[in-house]
Design a protein around this motif. Structure first.
Motif, short mmCIF file in Angstrom:
data_model
loop_
_atom_site.label_atom_id
_atom_site.label_comp_id
_atom_site.label_asym_id
_atom_site.label_seq_id
_atom_site.Cartn_x
_atom_site.Cartn_y
_atom_site.Cartn_z
N ALA A 67 0.84 -1.21 0.00
CA ALA A 67 0.00 0.00 0.00
C ALA A 67 0.87 1.25 0.00
N VAL A 68 0.38 2.27 -0.70
CA VAL A 68 0.98 3.60 -0.71
C VAL A 68 0.05 4.48 0.11
N SER A 69 0.56 5.14 1.15
CA SER A 69 -0.33 5.88 2.03
C SER A 69 0.29 7.17 2.51
N LEU A 70 -0.58 8.05 3.01
CA LEU A 70 -0.18 9.33 3.59
C LEU A 70 -0.81 9.46 4.96
N LEU A 71 -0.02 9.90 5.91
CA LEU A 71 -0.48 10.06 7.29
C LEU A 71 -0.28 11.51 7.70
N GLY A 72 -1.29 12.10 8.30
CA GLY A 72 -1.18 13.49 8.70
C GLY A 72 -2.26 13.88 9.67
N PRO A 73 -2.38 15.17 9.96
CA PRO A 73 -3.40 15.64 10.90
C PRO A 73 -4.80 15.47 10.33
N LEU A 74 -5.81 15.50 11.20
CA LEU A 74 -7.19 15.41 10.73
C LEU A 74 -7.48 16.52 9.72
N ARG A 75 -6.88 17.69 9.93
CA ARG A 75 -7.08 18.80 9.01
C ARG A 75 -6.09 18.69 7.85
N MET A 76 -6.29 17.68 7.02
CA MET A 76 -5.45 17.52 5.83
C MET A 76 -6.30 17.73 4.58
N ASP A 77 -5.65 17.95 3.47
CA ASP A 77 -6.34 18.09 2.19
C ASP A 77 -6.60 16.68 1.66
N TYR A 78 -7.75 16.11 2.03
CA TYR A 78 -8.05 14.72 1.69
C TYR A 78 -8.15 14.50 0.18
N GLU A 79 -8.70 15.45 -0.52
CA GLU A 79 -8.85 15.28 -1.97
C GLU A 79 -7.50 15.20 -2.65
N LYS A 80 -6.59 16.10 -2.28
CA LYS A 80 -5.25 16.08 -2.86
C LYS A 80 -4.50 14.81 -2.43
N ALA A 81 -4.66 14.43 -1.16
CA ALA A 81 -3.98 13.23 -0.66
C ALA A 81 -4.44 11.98 -1.40
N LEU A 82 -5.74 11.84 -1.60
CA LEU A 82 -6.26 10.67 -2.32
C LEU A 82 -5.78 10.66 -3.77
N HIS A 83 -5.82 11.81 -4.41
CA HIS A 83 -5.33 11.89 -5.79
C HIS A 83 -3.86 11.48 -5.86
N SER A 84 -3.07 11.93 -4.88
CA SER A 84 -1.63 11.65 -4.88
C SER A 84 -1.34 10.17 -4.68
N VAL A 85 -2.00 9.53 -3.70
CA VAL A 85 -1.71 8.11 -3.45
C VAL A 85 -2.21 7.25 -4.61
N ARG A 86 -3.34 7.63 -5.21
CA ARG A 86 -3.84 6.86 -6.36
C ARG A 86 -2.86 6.94 -7.53
N SER A 87 -2.35 8.13 -7.78
CA SER A 87 -1.42 8.31 -8.90
C SER A 87 -0.10 7.59 -8.63
N ALA A 88 0.40 7.71 -7.40
CA ALA A 88 1.66 7.04 -7.06
C ALA A 88 1.50 5.53 -7.10
N ALA A 89 0.37 5.02 -6.60
CA ALA A 89 0.14 3.57 -6.63
C ALA A 89 0.04 3.07 -8.07
N HIS A 90 -0.55 3.87 -8.94
CA HIS A 90 -0.65 3.50 -10.36
C HIS A 90 0.74 3.37 -10.98
N GLU A 91 1.60 4.36 -10.70
CA GLU A 91 2.97 4.32 -11.24
C GLU A 91 3.75 3.15 -10.65
N LEU A 92 3.57 2.89 -9.37
CA LEU A 92 4.29 1.80 -8.72
C LEU A 92 3.80 0.45 -9.25
N SER A 93 2.51 0.35 -9.55
CA SER A 93 1.98 -0.90 -10.12
C SER A 93 2.59 -1.16 -11.50
N ARG A 94 2.71 -0.11 -12.31
CA ARG A 94 3.35 -0.27 -13.62
C ARG A 94 4.79 -0.73 -13.46
#
Length: 340
Positions: free
Chosen positions: A304-331
């Motif tokens: 799994a590729v994940s991001l950990l941070g405070p409750l006040r995080m930018d969830y939309e950006k975080a989800l976009h980032s882990v999805r994109s990174a996981a896609h590249e790592l899968s390739r």
């Protein structure tokens, strides 16, 4: 169940609070969000969201901030939305083409730089790795060492003591044979198991190999590995009231098994996930939030590729980032592992 308007207002409050760190009032919502309703209507809806436990009213401020439940509902909305095709991500992995370990570390570094959050990537389990090289060495007349190097960067070294002197010719043959049969095979595959029990081999050779087979099946001491990046950046972004959560996080990082347990609970194939506050369960993580996505190939999840941070995080950006990174790592792992 929230009305469409209530859901929209909740999302606006979360996004505004994430962006500014300041309690959000009805006036600013009307002015900035273009809700098309009066401030009095927004105030009524804010009061109802507070009654439902999704917002709270800090001190004497006129504004609201999200509660843990409010964040959870917001993240659920993001996860339920159709996942867009992963966008481009500044992750250059071909330079580490044959080294999964380097690719995992590079992923954490880029993710942490892009998001200013703590990036965590779990390594593939030992049995999913490919054998890269096998050494069989005669250390003493009756002591043999076997060294197995895998595609994930894992190295296993085991010594075997025999009751009698071991023939050097047998040792050299075993090294050549095992490299011929095992290199490129997955550690936990049937092909790897059969290499140690080949019927066509003589009794002497088969008996010797059966002693050595544990070197391939045995997981390295650091098999349950995490790659972490961005701790310093997380500290820079945290507000004063979040420093206590950061200190607890640092303590948790020293016991990485806790984080591995958290990630292992969410390794659903090709799905994004999020855990907010108390859902993390582990002491030291309950004031934080984690979002992630799995990587792998075909129908097999490797990590799994994940991001950990405070409750006040930018969830939309975080989800976009882990999805994109996981896609590249899968390739990347598809190219490295290939067909078994």
């Amino acid at each position: 169940m929230l009305s469409e308007r209530q859901g929209g207002i909740l999302r606006r409050v979360v996004e505004e609070y994430v962006a500014t760190g300041q309690p959000v009032g009805s006036k600013s919502l009307v002015e900035r969000a273009g809700l098309g309703v009066s401030p009095s209507t927004v105030r009524q809806e804010l009061a109802e969201l507070e009654r439902l436990g999704l917002l709270t009213h800090p001190h004497t401020s006129a504004g609201r901030v999200p509660t843990e439940a409010g964040y959870r509902l917001y993240v659920d909305h993001l996860l339920a939305s159709p996942e867009p095709r992963p966008g481009s991500f500044p992750l250059d992995l071909p330079r580490a083409r044959a080294e999964v370990e380097e690719a995992l570390q590079a992923t954490t570094e880029v993710l942490s730089q892009v998001t200013r959050l703590l990036a965590i990537v779990s390594a593939p389990a030992h049995e999913t790795a490919l054998v890269r090289h096998v050494e069989v060495l005669l250390l003493q007349p009756n002591v043999v060492m076997v060294v197995v190097i895998t595609s994930t960067g894992g190295v296993t070294k085991l010594r075997y003591t025999f009751p009698e002197v071991v023939d050097q010719g047998l040792v050299s043959w075993a090294a050549e044979y095992l490299n011929e049969r095992l290199v490129g095979a997955r550690v936990g595959s049937r092909a790897a198991r059969l290499a140690f029990d080949e019927p066509a081999l003589g009794a002497r050779e088969r008996a010797f190999l059966l002693v050595l087979r544990g070197a391939v099946e045995h997981a390295p001491d650091d098999d349950r590995r995490l790659f972490v990046g961005g701790a310093a950046g997380l500290l820079e972004e945290m507000r004063t009231e979040e420093i206590g959560a950061y200190r607890s996080l640092m303590e948790a990082l020293e016991k990485r098994a806790a984080l591995l347990d958290v990630l292992a609970q969410r390794l659903d194939p090709r799905r994004s996930f999020a855990r907010v506050g108390e859902e993390l369960e582990q002491p030291g993580l309950r004031e934080l939030a984690l979002v992630g996505a799995t990587y792998g190939f075909a129908h097999q999840t490797l990590g799994a590729v994940s991001l950990l941070g405070p409750l006040r995080m930018d969830y939309e950006k975080a989800l976009h980032s882990v999805r994109s990174a996981a896609h590249e790592l899968s390739r990347f792992v598809e190219d490295v592992y290939g067909d078994d």
